[in-house]
Design a protein around this motif. Structure first.
Motif, PDB file in Angstrom:
ATOM      1  N   ASP A  38       0.858  -1.172   0.000  1.00  0.00           N
ATOM      2  CA  ASP A  38       0.000   0.000   0.000  1.00  0.00           C
ATOM      3  C   ASP A  38       0.907   1.239   0.000  1.00  0.00           C
ATOM      4  OD1 ASP A  38      -2.272   1.757   0.848  1.00  0.00           O
ATOM      5  OD2 ASP A  38      -1.237   1.699   2.777  1.00  0.00           O
ATOM      6  N   VAL A 211       0.201  -0.490  -4.599  1.00  0.00           N
ATOM      7  CA  VAL A 211      -1.239  -0.340  -4.838  1.00  0.00           C
ATOM      8  C   VAL A 211      -1.743   0.850  -4.027  1.00  0.00           C
ATOM      9  CG1 VAL A 211      -1.908  -1.990  -3.034  1.00  0.00           C
ATOM     10  CG2 VAL A 211      -3.459  -1.552  -4.915  1.00  0.00           C
ATOM     11  N   THR A 212      -2.588   1.670  -4.649  1.00  0.00           N
ATOM     12  CA  THR A 212      -3.084   2.844  -3.938  1.00  0.00           C
ATOM     13  C   THR A 212      -4.419   3.337  -4.482  1.00  0.00           C
ATOM     14  OG1 THR A 212      -2.572   5.141  -3.322  1.00  0.00           O
ATOM     15  CG2 THR A 212      -1.767   4.402  -5.453  1.00  0.00           C
ATOM     16  N   LYS A 240      -8.554  -3.571  -3.782  1.00  0.00           N
ATOM     17  CA  LYS A 240      -7.201  -4.021  -3.425  1.00  0.00           C
ATOM     18  C   LYS A 240      -7.124  -5.545  -3.336  1.00  0.00           C
ATOM     19  CE  LYS A 240      -5.517   0.220  -1.226  1.00  0.00           C
ATOM     20  NZ  LYS A 240      -5.010   0.879  -0.013  1.00  0.00           N
ATOM     21  N   ASP A 263      -7.126  -1.655   3.773  1.00  0.00           N
ATOM     22  CA  ASP A 263      -6.244  -2.734   3.364  1.00  0.00           C
ATOM     23  C   ASP A 263      -6.671  -4.096   3.898  1.00  0.00           C
ATOM     24  OD1 ASP A 263      -4.655  -0.769   2.174  1.00  0.00           O
ATOM     25  OD2 ASP A 263      -3.518  -0.467   4.024  1.00  0.00           O
ATOM     26  N   ALA A 266      -7.601  -6.948   1.500  1.00  0.00           N
ATOM     27  CA  ALA A 266      -6.421  -7.400   0.754  1.00  0.00           C
ATOM     28  C   ALA A 266      -5.492  -8.201   1.654  1.00  0.00           C
ATOM     29  CB  ALA A 266      -5.698  -6.205   0.145  1.00  0.00           C
TER      30      ALA A 266
END
Ligand code: ADP
Ligand code: MG
Length: 314
Positions: A38, A211-212, A240, A263, A266
């Motif tokens: 992240d 990933v963002t 995510k 998050d 994920a």
């Protein structure tokens, strides 16, 4: 590995602030092929700071910040906190701080009394917030929030946002009564060890991916700074986990490193979920590893520990 070896590894991990939830997670970590990281709060310090304020109407900066901070006061988002903090400084000194070193101003500030009453507050995860203040509709967030609400972004504003994004900052747009009235630039510095850890992962044959939910331009600028080639940006909170699954398709073992509520799906979807730092309770719960020191070097420590414990013949 024997149960004793697992126990020893768990103890070694604990000494580094790496909490391992069980032998299975410890074993899977040796086979990690991709580490999905992240951006905000994981690769970056998570200490967002307002660096730019641009008002594009006749409104004064103080008034502008008052509207924006009032709208963001009910949001838990790191960007919202940075904005409220900046407005608090501005209000107590009635001018922006020269540098934001996170120090509390000595002069007492009563921001809660300065903020305006908000109704109909609505948080849009991954895009921003909306509310009503004094009968006016206020929106604070990204392009997506504005476009979806039918608010046009003037060229002058768009150009300014692009400039912010090219320097790895996030541009936060502000609309008042369906017109863009200004933009804030927010910077969140990389963790000191981030670039070294990315290099280390590559040397270990592990592929780092960022990933963002943030926009593509900012994401690319940050990824370039830290040395990550593969970037997934503008990913909505629910997306995510889909990114994780896309890397698992060919049977690869995938780790996710994250800190936020966003998050946790994920972290749960990953073969090895690593919650970093203070993290949120929900992220810690979803993870297999907790990296207590909030230091990315511990991602490498965790993989190393697993490889040594289960030393396979490679
Ligand atoms: P990340 O994955 O980097 O933690 P989020 O999914 O939380 O990002 O948010 C994605 C984007 O949505 C942010 O970069 C920002 O542009 C916008 N956003 C979300 N919440 C807010 C808010 N409270 N105020 C302003 N912008 C916001
Ligand atoms: Mg985060």
């Amino acid at each position: 590995a024997t149960p004793t070896a697992v126990m020893v590894a768990t103890g070694v991990g604990a000494n580094h602030g790496v909490l391992i939830k069980g032998g299975d997670a410890l074993e899977r970590a040796q086979k990690i092929k991709y580490v999905i990281l992240d951006k905000t709060g994981t690769l970056t310090q998570g200490k967002a700071t307002v660096t730019d304020v641009k008002v594009v109407t006749g409104m004064g900066r103080g008034e502008f910040l008052r509207w924006v901070a009032s709208a963001e006061a009910s949001s838990e988002h790191p960007l919202a906190k940075a904005i409220v903090e900046y407005a608090r400084h501005f209000h107590s000194f009635d001018e922006p701080p020269a540098t934001n070193d996170g120090q509390t101003p000595s002069k007492g500030s009563t921001i809660s009394g300065w903020l305006l009453d908000v109704s109909d507050f609505l948080a849009h995860p991954g895009s921003g917030v909306k509310c009503l203040i004094d009968g006016k509709r206020i929106l604070v967030g990204n392009r997506k929030l504005m476009t979806e609400s039918g608010i046009a972004i003037p060229d002058q504003v768009e150009n300014f946002v692009v400039k912010l994004e090219e320097s790895a900052k996030t541009g936060v747009l502000v609309a008042f009564d369906d017109n863009i009235i200004g933009v804030l630039g927010i910077a969140d510095p990389l963790k000191r060890e981030a670039a070294v850890v990315i290099e280390g992962l590559l040397k270990m044959g592990v592929k780092p991916v960022m990933v963002t939910g943030d926009n593509w331009r900012t994401a690319r600028a940050v990824a370039k700074e830290v040395g990550i080639q593969d970037v997934r940006a503008e990913v909505m909170p629910a997306g995510k986990a889909d990114v994780i699954q896309s890397f698992q398709k060919d049977g690869s073992i995938v780790a996710m490193v994250g800190d936020g509520i966003n998050d946790s799906p994920a972290l749960a979807a990953a073969d090895v979920g690593m919650a970093i730092g203070a993290g949120t309770d929900i992220a810690i719960e979803a993870a297999d590893y907790v990296l207590m020191r909030n230091n990315l070097e511990d991602v490498i420590t965790a993989i190393d520990l697993s490889r040594k414990t289960f030393s396979r013949i490679r």
